[in-house]
Design a protein around this motif. Sequence first.
Motif, PDB file in Angstrom:
ATOM      1  N   ASN A  99       2.197  -2.397   4.407  1.00 32.29           N
ATOM      2  CA  ASN A  99       1.611  -0.854   4.611  1.00 32.29           C
ATOM      3  C   ASN A  99       2.639  -0.097   4.741  1.00 32.29           C
ATOM      4  OD1 ASN A  99      -0.304   1.248   4.726  1.00 32.29           O
ATOM      5  ND2 ASN A  99      -1.311   0.274   6.584  1.00 32.29           N
ATOM      6  N   GLY A 119      -5.571   0.306   5.893  1.00 36.86           N
ATOM      7  CA  GLY A 119      -4.467  -0.893   5.696  1.00 36.86           C
ATOM      8  C   GLY A 119      -4.566  -1.695   6.899  1.00 36.86           C
ATOM      9  N   ALA A 153      -5.050   5.298   5.002  1.00 36.63           N
ATOM     10  CA  ALA A 153      -4.607   3.980   5.206  1.00 36.63           C
ATOM     11  C   ALA A 153      -3.438   3.417   5.898  1.00 36.63           C
ATOM     12  CB  ALA A 153      -4.085   3.770   3.491  1.00 36.63           C
ATOM     13  N   ALA A 185     -11.853  -1.187   4.646  1.00 32.62           N
ATOM     14  CA  ALA A 185     -10.751  -2.272   4.162  1.00 32.62           C
ATOM     15  C   ALA A 185     -11.788  -3.182   3.635  1.00 32.62           C
ATOM     16  CB  ALA A 185     -10.468  -2.776   5.242  1.00 32.62           C
ATOM     17  N   ILE A 202       0.879  -1.375  -0.041  1.00 34.07           N
ATOM     18  CA  ILE A 202      -0.078  -0.192  -0.007  1.00 34.07           C
ATOM     19  C   ILE A 202       1.108   1.389   0.017  1.00 34.07           C
ATOM     20  CG2 ILE A 202      -1.728   1.248   1.207  1.00 34.07           C
ATOM     21  CD1 ILE A 202      -2.729  -1.231   2.514  1.00 34.07           C
ATOM     22  N   VAL A 239       0.028  -8.151   3.604  1.00 30.87           N
ATOM     23  CA  VAL A 239      -0.110  -6.669   3.409  1.00 30.87           C
ATOM     24  C   VAL A 239       0.995  -6.162   4.112  1.00 30.87           C
ATOM     25  CG1 VAL A 239      -1.553  -4.552   3.939  1.00 30.87           C
ATOM     26  CG2 VAL A 239      -2.617  -6.711   3.675  1.00 30.87           C
ATOM     27  N   LEU A 252      -7.324  -4.739   6.539  1.00 34.02           N
ATOM     28  CA  LEU A 252      -7.319  -5.316   5.069  1.00 34.02           C
ATOM     29  C   LEU A 252      -6.844  -6.703   5.303  1.00 34.02           C
ATOM     30  CD1 LEU A 252      -7.819  -5.359   2.103  1.00 34.02           C
ATOM     31  CD2 LEU A 252      -5.513  -4.501   1.938  1.00 34.02           C
TER      32      LEU A 252
END
Length: 270
Positions: A79, A64, A50, A234, A44, A77, A67
Motif C-alpha cells: 500500500n 487498502g 486507501a 475493500a 496501490i 498488498v 484488502l
Amino acid sequence: MTAAAALDRRGALAAAGALALAAATGPAAHATPGVPRRMRTLHIAGDSTAAQKYADAAPETGWGMALPFFLHQGLHVANHAVNGRSSKSFLDEGRLAAILKLIEPGDFLLVQFGHNDEKKNDPARYTEPWSTYRTCLRQYVDGARAHGARPVLLTSVERRKFAADGTALPTHGEYPAAMRALAGQTGTPLLDIQALSLALWQRLGAEETKKYFNWTATEQDNTHFNPPGAIAVARQVARRLRDQRLLAPRDLRRLDDTIPESWITWPAAP
C-alpha cells in the motif's frame, strides 16, 4: 503543528511504511523447477481513502488496509497510497518512480486518484479531468506495462453526501467519466468503485452510512472511513477483481463473510 504539516507528516510516514513493506516482500526469484513461485503483489497508488493509517489516526482506516483479508496466500498488498496526494503530486514527488523500482512482472498496480485532483486552488495537486488528469493517469498505465505488470484504474470511492430527500449524491464531477474514457482508450481494466460505492451508500441511507465513515465524538468526516467502511470498500474492490477475471476465484476468500472490525489494527508510526 499546523493541520497541513500534520497531514504531510502522516503521509510521509505512511509512504515510508509502504515502501519498507514492499521492499521486504519484493523481488523474489521467478518460478523455476523445484522453487516456489514468488508472491504476486498488488501495489496501490492512491490517496488517503486507501492509505495505511497509524495509531495516531485511529479509527480512520484506508480500504487498502482491509484488502488483504479478501486475498489468499500467495497475493500480497503493498500500500503506497498517501494522504493528500493527487495523480499529479504523487508523480511529482517521485512516488510512482519508487513503485516502479519494486514492481515485478505479473504484479498489479491499482490506481485510485481524484479526491485531491479536484482542488482548484492548489496548483501542486489540481488536474483538469479531461486533460492533465488523464495525462497523469497515463503515466501509471504506461509505467506498469513497461515493467510487465498489470495496471488497473479505480474510480474514486464516493464521499458521504445526501440530498434532503435521502438521495446519495455524486461528488467527483467529471473525474470518474474521464477515467472511464481513458480506460476504454487504453484497454486498461477499470473498477468503477465510484458507482459501486454510491449505490452502497444509497442502500444504507444517510444515517446508517455514518457507521462507515470516520464519525467520532469530535469529528464528522464524510470522506474517510472507519473499519466497517474500509472493509466494505475493500470487499467491492476484491469482488470486481474477480468479476473482471483479473484474479481467479481461487485467489480470493471471504467475499461474503463477515470480517470482524477487530482485524483492523493501527501500528505505531515508523
